[in-house]
Enzyme design. Structure first.
Site, PDB file in Angstrom:
ATOM      1  N   LYS A 152     -13.096  29.243   0.188  1.00 49.36           N
ATOM      2  CA  LYS A 152     -12.929  29.530   1.622  1.00 49.36           C
ATOM      3  C   LYS A 152     -14.270  29.902   2.228  1.00 49.36           C
ATOM      4  O   LYS A 152     -15.080  30.616   1.590  1.00 49.36           O
ATOM      5  CB  LYS A 152     -11.932  30.681   1.757  1.00 49.36           C
ATOM      6  N   SER A 212      -4.960  32.843   7.164  1.00 50.32           N
ATOM      7  CA  SER A 212      -6.211  32.253   7.570  1.00 50.32           C
ATOM      8  C   SER A 212      -6.806  31.303   6.525  1.00 50.32           C
ATOM      9  O   SER A 212      -7.765  30.596   6.842  1.00 50.32           O
ATOM     10  CB  SER A 212      -7.219  33.344   7.904  1.00 50.32           C
ATOM     11  N   SER A 261      -2.928  36.240   4.396  1.00 53.51           N
ATOM     12  CA  SER A 261      -3.713  35.012   4.570  1.00 53.51           C
ATOM     13  C   SER A 261      -3.873  34.120   3.357  1.00 53.51           C
ATOM     14  O   SER A 261      -4.450  33.039   3.483  1.00 53.51           O
ATOM     15  CB  SER A 261      -5.105  35.367   5.107  1.00 53.51           C
TER      16      SER A 261
END
Lengths: 94, 486, 484
Positions: free
Chosen positions: C69, C144, C168
């Site tokens: 990420k 997210s 997330s």
């Protein structure tokens, strides 16, 4: 509920420029969230300590041994306005 | 500035920032900087780069505990860090990691012997801001076009000490700060150099009528970087406030800059809003809960503190308060004194007087901070004093010898011999000189016979001149009286 | 052959590489080629590595490449946290989590797209474009960690790491039909993770199998001297092997169960069927109470924005990132931040600043931290009655792009079931449990993934993974179904 003035005050504290035409929208959005959040004001929380730390350890200390610093050229690489070996900014309060 | 003189009582509290003499910064492993080129003592942590986290310096905690113990504070069983949030270019994270409502230590005190007694409100740990260098004519912020940030200093460990508003005059403030400085220097936690910025002092100043129980509005005098400026600044601000109240005005809470050159007081440019620091507990650090081991280690490393030393000088050496106070207040001088007494095995009182008198005069004249920087050794002083006390050297001659010892070094006996300063050993020789002096000063003799004993001074002076100060004054006076039959 | 390789779990691929049956470089290029060919349909990647660093010898993770990420700092490689305020920013160092996995033999495949500064539940808040759910490109992957989840679900990455602050990792894992684990707070170092909410952020794996998650976890955990809040785990992470759930009690809190607020019918049905599976496997399903869980969203949306408002103050245009020029210092701050931050980030900064401001601290931040204490207490009490607390991971299946962007509060509700575990700091995993159609009957006829969340007491990762493994085997959800 959060008023226009409060929105402007908070935006200043947070150093966020918001345009005149945004203020109402932001005020509405924040008010809607705050209205929901306000439910916690109804709870009985007498005598309940606030959580300030999630893990329960103490005294995590670092020995006072030097580590190499980064060379100045390296740390100035990302600088938007490097000058005189430092990070240049407009003088505060002008 | 006393109460009776003005009819007003100054109320002063001090906020002192002490830079700790650790090897690395408070929250990262960068070495502390001493005038290095800009931004050469930085890393992603102290630059506030994304994703970085602080790690607490163990030695800074240790020094913090030592300071707390030296000031007789209560150490919090568990203290935490808080974030103090505001925007300024010298604050890379947009917040300072400090301590707020649960500081490391609180409730201590420091007494100046024979002087002010000041309570310590709290002492806490925090990180220093970076340096903002303004590029304009004066180097000060007014009129500067742009500024450049050097992050070398950012993250240096600080202890902030806040006193209660117990100080009642500018000179008391100075005395207190001097003792605090001496104390901190002695325990070895900081260079405490005001010019270099390792000791910084702000003063919160207000005034009130004696007997008033509440406090009036206070102003903050920031960053006075010498003892003299501190005293003058506080005096100036106190006078200004008294003037304001007496003319029917009201003192406004503001931050003030004192210019030591012009003596003027200027309010610092008022910020757009009073800072709302939005303190909240620092989630990236865990609490500090000093263990018994940590506290005992701090205690064990404390040297003898000034108050204890003063007591010891009184008890062991029978020194008077003012002499003892000078020796305690100037720790290097006190150490010198003790080394000298140890070499002398006695004569403490006399050594103390010579140390605080002649030696201090010499050091001050030559701008020397540390007696060890003079060429005089404690042993030499001990020997010199011994000679004076044993009447084998006159005071006058001794002063001359001391002059040479401090400037050139050496030992007293050799200097006395080399310069022929030995007292006149032959009493007959002295008697003869006294007789000659009496004969040469008939007028003085007549005055003496007329009851004016001080007139002997002229005769003594003549004898001293002829003997080049080698005669013992008491002995000369005795001989004069004998010769004149009085 | 490629299809076989793709269908292997990462652990299997690692075994084959270490056994010499599969080339590490070949494995790498299989994935990087797919990304180049197919990612424009997803928008999952912001950057892809050209080739892996040469790695020799035995590495426990078998040189199986890892999607990371874009919240994790990677030295010399742009790290944006999904924000324009960090456009082009190349960190001076690499996050501990990424370093540890690379050292264990999982080189970086690429950086994945995400909601800006990890603030969001749909990956529609990225400064670099939305991410599409591989199950239905008109729908969100969740957020997210939307990019990481979509990449794994689409077969564009064998495994990935993301971060979880209020859900997330778990919520996008649920919406994309894969496994997502949020460990105990403090298990994994946060050093190098661009901070959103410091007391909540945790790194975790997004994988297609529970065993893969365990394998990554094993090499991620541990105390890091650079992170004072990192504790590691008290025991080594074991690879799970449980085949039944005998002797285990699974607590269902009515506050978060199938009839809780906002839970879609289809989601509720999958959840209930999964409870039946648990019983079939010998586990006992019990009722528990988490009376303060319904206030989790309120507490979370005070605490997280408050910490974020402080963590994001460093983005000021002084030392890195873009800068608004030609003005006063105030202009520099205000315009840099207004131009660099997206709307959701600004909203949360304002919310957080307000909650901490003079006169409001006690009413908002102070109270929210007390609610947090009560939620943690609730879990502690619940764990007296059960070994694990279970719930649907998300109240709904993947919603449509644009559906909730006009209503921040509706978006926040996506975290309803995941936020309480974050506040309590306890570990929780989401495993795909079945498919369901959304409330309005739209979307693919086969339905969209529904995640089943299992939470355990602090430091119970081994037991948690073991139980999840047994259930996963029984559910036999096809995690390759959405492969592009």
């Amino acid at each position: 509920m959060i008023s226009r003035d409060q929105v402007l005050h908070v935006a200043r504290l947070a150093r966020l420029r918001i345009e005149e035409e945004e203020i109402d929208r932001i005020s509405r959005e924040l008010s809607s969230v705050l209205d929901h959040i306000e439910k916690i004001s109804e709870l009985d929380l007498d005598g309940v300590p606030p959580t300030s730390h999630v893990i329960h350890v103490e005294n995590i200390l670092r020995p006072d041994d030097p580590r190499p610093s980064w060379p100045a050229e390296r740390v100035l690489e990302p600088a938007p306005d490097p000058a005189g070996g430092g990070f240049r900014v407009p003088t505060p309060g002008q | 500035m006393s109460n009776t003189a003005t009819g007003w009582e100054p109320v002063i509290g001090l906020e002192i920032h002490v830079q700790l003499a650790t090897r690395t910064k408070m929250f990262c492993g960068c070495e502390l900087s001493f005038g290095q080129a800009p931004n050469t003592r930085t890393c992603p942590v102290c630059l506030g780069h994304p994703g970085t986290l602080p790690t607490l310096n163990a030695q800074a905690v240790h020094y913090g505990l030592m300071i707390a113990l030296a000031l007789d504070c209560e150490i919090a069983p568990r203290s935490i860090f808080h974030r103090k949030n505001y925007f300024y270019p010298d604050l890379p994270k947009g917040y300072q990691i400090s301590q707020y409502d649960i500081p490391l230590a609180s409730g201590g005190h420091l007494e100046v012997p024979g002087g002010p007694s000041v309570r310590i409100h709290r002492a806490h740990l925090e990180e220093d801001a970076a340096k903002l260098i303004h590029h304009g004519e004066s180097g000060r912020i007014h009129g500067a076009g742009s500024s450049v940030v050097d992050f070398n200093r950012g993250g240096t460990p600080l202890v902030e000490i806040v006193t209660e508003p117990d100080v009642r005059s500018a000179s008391d403030a100075r005395e207190f700060l001097q003792l605090l400085r001496t104390t901190l220097k002695q325990i070895g936690v900081s260079d405490v150099n005001m010019e270099e910025g390792s000791l910084r002092c702000d003063a919160n100043v207000s005034v009130r009528r004696p007997g008033e129980e509440t406090y009036r509005t206070k102003t903050e005098l920031k960053n006075m970087n010498s003892f003299r400026f501190l005293e003058r600044g506080i005096d100036a601000e106190t006078a200004r406030q008294i003037g304001t109240w007496e003319s029917g005005g009201t003192v406004v809470q503001e931050t003030i800059h004192f210019d030591p050159v012009s003596g003027s007081l200027t309010p610092l440019r008022s910020k757009e809003e009073v800072h709302d620091y939005r303190y909240f507990p620092e989630p990236d650090l865990v609490p500090v809960a000093p263990t018994e081991e940590m506290t005992e280690r701090a205690r064990a490393e404390l040297p003898e503190l000034p108050a204890a030393r003063l007591e010891r000088y009184r008890a062991d050496y029978g020194l008077a308060d003012d002499v003892a106070g000078t020796l305690v207040g100037w720790s290097e001088l006190g150490s010198f004194f003790e080394a000298s007494v140890a070499a002398a095995n006695g004569n403490a009182g006399a050594i103390a007087r010579w140390t605080t008198g002649e030696l201090v005069a010499f050091l001050r004249e030559h701008g020397i901070e540390d007696p060890r920087e003079s060429k005089l050794s404690p042993d030499a002083l001990a020997e010199l004093v011994g000679m004076v006390e044993g009447r084998t050297l006159s005071r006058g001659a001794a002063k001359e010898v001391l002059g040479e010892l401090t400037a050139e070094g050496g030992d007293p006996r050799s200097i006395v011999e080399a310069r022929g300063l030995a007292p006149i050993a032959d009493t007959g020789e002295l008697e003869a000189i006294v007789e000659r002096a009496i004969e040469a000063n008939a007028a003085a003799v007549e005055q003496i016979r007329g009851g004016k004993a001080q007139a002997a001074g002229a005769i003594v002076g003549a004898v001293m001149k002829e003997t080049k100060g080698r005669a013992d004054g008491a002995e000369v006076n005795r001989l004069i009286r004998e010769k004149l039959g009085i | 052959m490629t299809a076989d390789v793709l269908r292997m779990s990462a652990a299997e691929a690692a075994e084959r590489v270490l056994a010499g049956d599969l080339g590490a470089a070949e494995l790498f290029s299989t994935y990087s080629d797919r990304i180049h060919q197919l990612d424009d349909r997803l928008g999952a990647f912001l950057w892809t590595a050209d080739e892996p660093p040469t790695q020799d010898g035995d590495a426990p993770l078998g040189h199986v490449p890892l999607a990371v990420k874009d919240l994790f700092c990677t030295e010399g490689v742009a790290t944006t946290a999904g924000s324009r305020i960090l456009e082009g920013h190349r960190p001076l160092y690499t996050a501990t989590a990424v370093r540890r996995l690379a050292a264990a033999g999982a080189p970086m495949l690429g950086k994945t797209n995400m909601d800006e500064f990890a603030m969001g539940s749909s990956n529609e808040n990225s400064g670099y474009g939305v991410v599409h759910n591989p199950w239905d490109p008109e729908r969100v992957p969740g957020g997210s960690s939307g990019g990481s989840a979509a990449a794994v679900a689409a077969g564009l990455a064998p495994w990935a790491i993301g971060t979880d602050t209020g859900g997330s990792i778990r919520q996008p894992a649920s919406l994309c039909g894969i496994v997502g684990l949020k460990p105990t707070y403090g298990a994994i170092s946060r050093y190098g993770m661009v901070a959103f909410a410091s007391s909540l952020d945790q790194c975790g794996p997004l994988t297609r199998t529970v065993s893969d998650a365990a394998l990554l976890l094993r090499h991620l955990v541990g105390h890091d001297p650079c992170d004072s809040t990192s504790l590691g785990l008290p025991e080594e992470v074991r690879l799970p092997s449980r085949t039944d759930l005998k002797g285990l009690r699974f607590g269902v809190p009515h506050e978060l169960g199938s009839r809780a607020e906002g839970v879609e019918t289809g989601v509720g049905e999958v959840f209930d069927r999964t409870l039946d599976r648990i019983t079939e496997l010998g586990g006992e399903v019990v009722q528990v109470g988490l009376p303060h869980a319904p206030h989790g969203i309120s507490a979370y949306y005070v605490i997280a924005p408050a910490e974020a408002s402080s963590n994001l103050a460093r983005y000021d245009g002084v030392r890195y990132g873009p800068r608004a020029r030609n003005g006063t210092l105030l202009d520099l701050y205000e315009r840099t931040r207004a131009e660099g931050f997206g709307d959701e980030v600004k909203r949360r900064i304002m919310l957080g600043t307000f909650a901490l401001s003079a006169g409001y601290y006690e009413a908002y931040y102070g109270r929210a931290q007390r609610v947090r204490t009560k939620i943690a207490d609730d879990f502690e009490a619940a764990f007296d009655e059960c070994d694990f607390v279970v719930s649907p991971t998300s109240p709904t299946v993947a919603f449509k792009l644009g559906e909730r962007t006009g209503d921040p509060l509706a978006m926040y509700m996506a975290d309803y079931c995941t936020v309480p575990m974050s506040l309590a700091g306890i570990p929780a995993v989401s495993i795909p449990a079945g498919l369901a159609r959304p409330g309005d009957g739209s979307g693919p006829p086969g339905g969209l993934p529904v995640g089943f969340q299992i939470a355990g007491p602090a430091f119970s990762e081994n037991g948690l993974l073991d139980a999840s493994f047994a259930l996963e085997q029984a559910l036999a959800f096809d995690t390759t179904a959405a492969f592009l």
